[in-house]
Design an enzyme around this catalytic site. Structure first.
Site, PDB file in Angstrom:
ATOM      1  N   ASN A   1     -14.937   6.829  -8.408  1.00 55.82           N
ATOM      2  CA  ASN A   1     -14.964   5.385  -8.194  1.00 55.82           C
ATOM      3  C   ASN A   1     -15.779   4.692  -9.279  1.00 55.82           C
ATOM      4  O   ASN A   1     -16.791   5.216  -9.752  1.00 55.82           O
ATOM      5  CB  ASN A   1     -15.464   5.029  -6.794  1.00 55.82           C
TER       6      ASN A   1
ATOM      7  N   GLU B   1     -17.413   1.050  -9.811  1.00 59.45           N
ATOM      8  CA  GLU B   1     -17.723  -0.214  -9.145  1.00 59.45           C
ATOM      9  C   GLU B   1     -17.975  -1.329 -10.152  1.00 59.45           C
ATOM     10  O   GLU B   1     -18.064  -1.105 -11.370  1.00 59.45           O
ATOM     11  CB  GLU B   1     -18.935  -0.017  -8.215  1.00 59.45           C
TER      12      GLU B   1
ATOM     13  N   CYS C   1     -11.235   2.621  -6.840  1.00 61.36           N
ATOM     14  CA  CYS C   1     -11.541   3.851  -6.102  1.00 61.36           C
ATOM     15  C   CYS C   1     -11.251   5.099  -6.945  1.00 61.36           C
ATOM     16  O   CYS C   1     -10.472   5.065  -7.897  1.00 61.36           O
ATOM     17  CB  CYS C   1     -10.704   3.937  -4.838  1.00 61.36           C
TER      18      CYS C   1
ATOM     19  N   GLU D   1      -9.517   7.688  -6.155  1.00 58.70           N
ATOM     20  CA  GLU D   1      -8.119   8.132  -6.075  1.00 58.70           C
ATOM     21  C   GLU D   1      -7.272   7.414  -7.124  1.00 58.70           C
ATOM     22  O   GLU D   1      -6.396   8.002  -7.752  1.00 58.70           O
ATOM     23  CB  GLU D   1      -7.558   7.858  -4.674  1.00 58.70           C
TER      24      GLU D   1
ATOM     25  N   CYS E   1      -8.431   4.752   0.972  1.00 62.32           N
ATOM     26  CA  CYS E   1      -8.213   3.388   1.482  1.00 62.32           C
ATOM     27  C   CYS E   1      -6.735   3.016   1.374  1.00 62.32           C
ATOM     28  O   CYS E   1      -5.936   3.711   0.729  1.00 62.32           O
ATOM     29  CB  CYS E   1      -9.084   2.390   0.717  1.00 62.32           C
TER      30      CYS E   1
ATOM     31  N   CYS F   1      -5.230   2.660  -2.164  1.00 65.02           N
ATOM     32  CA  CYS F   1      -4.991   3.950  -2.831  1.00 65.02           C
ATOM     33  C   CYS F   1      -3.774   4.668  -2.241  1.00 65.02           C
ATOM     34  O   CYS F   1      -3.019   5.325  -2.963  1.00 65.02           O
ATOM     35  CB  CYS F   1      -6.238   4.829  -2.734  1.00 65.02           C
TER      36      CYS F   1
END
Ligand code: THU
Length: 124
Positions: free
Chosen positions: A37, A39, A48, A50, A81, A84
């Protein structure tokens, strides 16, 4: 794949949530692509693990996901999530997805289980 996901997680840029996520995506060629991830101070710009793994595969000319591993240090296995799930669905109908928590507990799921009735580019 687990080793790649763990290694990718070490590079997580997550100063805001402190929640480090690592992912590994294996493609049809047998190549494994890591993701973590990334940010952002503008939280919505966060990507993310993924999705960075999927992007890593795409950048390297691979568009055929076969399986994914997702690893965190949470107290239970964390599922990808919704965004993703949708991004994975762009490139495959179904793949096994292995979720691993901080104690090494595993939960095996699949994209179809996590995202049934997928919306895809073939729907319009
Ligand atoms: N995160 C992931 O990397 N993957 C998920 O499927 C869920 C959330 C990241 C995004 C953010 O950096 C942090 O976890 C907290 O939401």
């Amino acid at each position: 794949m687990i080793a790649v996901a763990k290694k990718a997680r070490e590079n997580s840029y997550s100063p805001y949530s402190k929640f480090e996520v690592g992912a590994a995506l294996i493609t049809g060629s047998g190549t494994i692509f890591g993701g973590c991830n990334v940010e952002n101070a503008s939280y919505g710009a966060t990507v993310c693990a993924e999705r960075t793994a999927v992007g890593n595969a795409i950048v390297n000319g691979e568009r055929n996901p076969v399986a994914m591993v997702i690893i965190t240090d949470a107290d239970h296995p964390i599922a990808p999530c919704g965004i993703c799930r949708q991004v994975l669905a762009e490139f495959c109908d179904d793949i096994p997805i292995l979720l691993i928590d901080g104690s090494g507990n595993r939960r095996l799921t699949s994209l179809i289980e996590l995202l049934p009735l997928q919306f895809s580019g073939e729907d319009f």
